[in-house]
Design a protein around this motif. Sequence first.
Motif, mmCIF file in Angstrom:
data_model
loop_
_atom_site.group_PDB
_atom_site.id
_atom_site.type_symbol
_atom_site.label_atom_id
_atom_site.label_comp_id
_atom_site.label_asym_id
_atom_site.label_seq_id
_atom_site.Cartn_x
_atom_site.Cartn_y
_atom_site.Cartn_z
ATOM 1 N N UNK A 7 0.795 -1.242 0.000
ATOM 2 C CA UNK A 7 0.000 0.000 0.000
ATOM 3 C C UNK A 7 0.821 1.284 0.000
ATOM 4 N N UNK A 8 1.998 1.280 0.641
ATOM 5 C CA UNK A 8 2.814 2.495 0.645
ATOM 6 C C UNK A 8 3.679 2.623 -0.607
ATOM 7 N N UNK B 89 -2.995 -9.431 -2.492
ATOM 8 C CA UNK B 89 -3.202 -8.126 -1.870
ATOM 9 C C UNK B 89 -2.377 -8.056 -0.592
ATOM 10 N N UNK B 90 -2.070 -6.845 -0.163
ATOM 11 C CA UNK B 90 -1.397 -6.596 1.114
ATOM 12 C C UNK B 90 -2.443 -6.161 2.123
ATOM 13 N N UNK B 91 -2.246 -6.526 3.378
ATOM 14 C CA UNK B 91 -3.123 -5.994 4.419
ATOM 15 C C UNK B 91 -2.896 -4.480 4.480
ATOM 16 N N UNK B 92 -3.906 -3.721 4.890
ATOM 17 C CA UNK B 92 -3.750 -2.264 4.922
ATOM 18 C C UNK B 92 -2.552 -1.797 5.756
ATOM 19 N N UNK B 93 -2.175 -2.558 6.787
ATOM 20 C CA UNK B 93 -1.024 -2.176 7.608
ATOM 21 C C UNK B 93 0.305 -2.697 7.044
ATOM 22 N N UNK C 176 -2.924 -14.273 -0.019
ATOM 23 C CA UNK C 176 -2.441 -15.075 -1.142
ATOM 24 C C UNK C 176 -3.339 -16.270 -1.412
ATOM 25 N N UNK C 177 -3.271 -16.731 -2.641
ATOM 26 C CA UNK C 177 -3.846 -18.024 -3.000
ATOM 27 C C UNK C 177 -2.680 -19.005 -2.988
ATOM 28 N N UNK C 178 -2.791 -20.019 -2.167
ATOM 29 C CA UNK C 178 -1.763 -21.052 -2.091
ATOM 30 C C UNK C 178 -2.314 -22.282 -2.793
ATOM 31 N N UNK D 282 -4.836 -17.785 2.101
ATOM 32 C CA UNK D 282 -3.943 -17.745 3.254
ATOM 33 C C UNK D 282 -3.389 -16.347 3.468
ATOM 34 N N UNK D 283 -3.016 -16.089 4.719
ATOM 35 C CA UNK D 283 -2.287 -14.879 5.080
ATOM 36 C C UNK D 283 -0.845 -15.284 5.340
ATOM 37 N N UNK D 284 0.085 -14.558 4.745
ATOM 38 C CA UNK D 284 1.504 -14.840 4.934
ATOM 39 C C UNK D 284 2.131 -13.635 5.620
ATOM 40 N N UNK D 285 2.772 -13.888 6.749
ATOM 41 C CA UNK D 285 3.406 -12.828 7.518
ATOM 42 C C UNK D 285 4.614 -12.291 6.766
#
Length: 183
Positions: A28-29, A70-74, A80-82, A96-99
Amino acid sequence: LRDLVTGTVRPVTKAESGEYAFDSAIRPDGKEVAYTWFGKDGWDLRLARLDESTPRILFSSKEAITLPSDWSPDGKYLLSIVMKLVNQGQLMPQIALISVADGSVRVLKTFDWGFPRKICFSTDGRYIAYDFPPRQDSGNRDIFLLASDGSREIPLIEHPADDMLLGWTPEGNHILFASDRSG
């Protein structure tokens, strides 16, 4: 990478024979891009700072293809699609969410067949919208809303047309989608 102000174009990746990048998402940034990389050692999810630094491998696997959406807003997670390889090359699609900090993967939803064409965070990060066929034998798609912690899901748009998610409006209280319902 194309600079929309100056019109200049420069590559973010450098591929050798048999290597390539695809499916990318810009933070996002605007300072980083996440992308899928196919190389000599299998599939990677990579992060590259747009200041031309060396990319970082966030997630690597011979048993899964990770497609950033997509990225989380923060900026802390990649949605992601895994595509996990299971029995005899069959794929098991997952949302899935990937840190971004450590590459850990948290699966939010697993599909028995098919996969979303588009997935994206709401502007506040509380929800994930995605499009998916209502039945395995359907060529059409409906749109669903999933809590970003994976705890609950609701159908958002159910219609006998092909409804394709485009994204959220900037204020975050509507989604934009394309449909063939008018022909």
